[in-house]
Scaffold this motif. Structure first.
Motif, PDB file in Angstrom:
ATOM      1  N   UNK A   1       0.801  -0.907   0.108  1.00  0.00           N
ATOM      2  CA  UNK A   1      -0.132   0.196   0.097  1.00  0.00           C
ATOM      3  C   UNK A   1       1.220   1.516   0.371  1.00  0.00           C
ATOM      4  N   UNK A   2       0.479   2.230  -1.122  1.00  0.00           N
ATOM      5  CA  UNK A   2       1.423   3.697  -1.192  1.00  0.00           C
ATOM      6  C   UNK A   2       1.105   4.622   0.382  1.00  0.00           C
ATOM      7  N   UNK A   3      -0.565   4.242   1.202  1.00  0.00           N
ATOM      8  CA  UNK A   3       0.261   4.821   2.629  1.00  0.00           C
ATOM      9  C   UNK A   3       1.312   4.503   3.494  1.00  0.00           C
ATOM     10  N   UNK A   4       1.502   2.973   3.675  1.00  0.00           N
ATOM     11  CA  UNK A   4       2.190   2.661   4.886  1.00  0.00           C
ATOM     12  C   UNK A   4       2.995   1.300   4.964  1.00  0.00           C
ATOM     13  N   UNK A   5       3.464   1.056   3.226  1.00  0.00           N
ATOM     14  CA  UNK A   5       3.541  -0.076   2.805  1.00  0.00           C
ATOM     15  C   UNK A   5       3.549  -1.934   3.163  1.00  0.00           C
ATOM     16  N   UNK A   6       2.471  -1.665   3.853  1.00  0.00           N
ATOM     17  CA  UNK A   6       1.984  -2.851   4.606  1.00  0.00           C
ATOM     18  C   UNK A   6       1.513  -3.966   3.474  1.00  0.00           C
ATOM     19  N   UNK A   7       1.663  -5.009   3.269  1.00  0.00           N
ATOM     20  CA  UNK A   7       1.218  -5.791   1.870  1.00  0.00           C
ATOM     21  C   UNK A   7      -0.702  -6.057   1.320  1.00  0.00           C
ATOM     22  N   UNK A   8      -0.613  -5.780   1.076  1.00  0.00           N
ATOM     23  CA  UNK A   8      -2.518  -5.276   0.295  1.00  0.00           C
ATOM     24  C   UNK A   8      -3.180  -6.108  -0.774  1.00  0.00           C
ATOM     25  N   UNK A   9      -3.989  -6.915  -0.748  1.00  0.00           N
ATOM     26  CA  UNK A   9      -4.736  -7.401  -2.919  1.00  0.00           C
ATOM     27  C   UNK A   9      -5.716  -6.018  -3.005  1.00  0.00           C
ATOM     28  N   UNK A  10      -5.519  -5.254  -4.205  1.00  0.00           N
ATOM     29  CA  UNK A  10      -6.123  -3.795  -4.212  1.00  0.00           C
ATOM     30  C   UNK A  10      -7.583  -4.829  -5.299  1.00  0.00           C
ATOM     31  N   UNK A  11      -8.864  -4.164  -4.333  1.00  0.00           N
ATOM     32  CA  UNK A  11     -10.107  -4.951  -5.538  1.00  0.00           C
ATOM     33  C   UNK A  11     -10.305  -3.141  -6.457  1.00  0.00           C
TER      34      UNK A  11
END
Length: 206
Positions: free
Chosen positions: A149-159
């Motif tokens: 995530x560009x906000x805090x670098x956590x791993x996310x899956x975008x939908x």
């Protein structure tokens, strides 16, 4: 000599008789042991398959629910009419049931974030431009590969769900980020058997 030969013959016959009785019993016991072992393995394998189906069903329900939410949002407003407060209200409602929802965003076709339910990073895009272009080109909801995530670098899956203007042309995208670590904790709350664990693996193995 004759008596000892007779005793040997009787002893031999008794030994043969005992073996004749015991060997089938031993063979039957061994067969039952391996059969029970095989059945145990089959049941364990079936249990793993059942759990995999349960987890897959939960993930499918999660993704379907988020896509339906985004479709409803995309049908109501143009991306430049969506406000941060709209997405913050939506995020709070969704997190009550799905705590792994990180944030909602609305972006234009260039990837510029127009509204978000969480912090925004100046000059940061929601997803890579080639990923966004592919979604816009297909014109259909998409679940893309994991990213930071560009906000805090956590791993996310975008939908992502495209937004169409009045002429039918795609004018932007509404999206959501699912926090993979929180989703993993959520799935671990399922009724797993002893020794089982849940892992989410991307097509590339990550």
């Amino acid at each position: 000599g004759a008596g000892s030969l007779m005793r040997l013959t009787i002893r031999t016959k008794l030994a043969i008789l005992v073996l004749a009785v015991l060997l089938p019993l031993l063979a039957a016991a061994a067969l039952k042991f391996w059969s029970d072992l095989s059945e145990g393995r089959r049941l364990a394998h079936q249990n793993q398959l059942d759990m995999a189906r349960l987890v897959a069903g939960q993930v499918d329900e999660v993704l379907s629910s988020q896509i339906e939410t985004l479709l409803a949002l995309a049908s109501l407003r143009a991306p430049d009419r969506i406000q941060d407060s709209d997405l913050e209200t939506l995020a709070a409602r969704v997190r009550a049931r799905h705590p792994f929802l990180h944030r909602f965003v609305a972006v234009d076709v260039d990837g510029r974030v127009l509204a978000a339910s969480g912090p925004r990073v100046p000059e940061a895009t929601f997803v890579a431009r080639d990923v966004l272009d592919a979604v816009v080109r297909r014109g259909e909801p998409a679940v893309t590969a994991p990213q930071q995530s560009p906000t805090d670098r956590r791993q996310v899956v975008p939908i992502m769900v495209p937004i169409r203007g009045r002429e039918g042309r795609i004018v932007g995208v509404v999206g959501a980020e699912m926090d993979l670590e929180t989703l993993s904790h959520y799935l671990s709350g399922l009724p797993l058997s002893r020794g089982q664990a849940v892992a989410i693996v991307a097509p590339g193995g990550a």
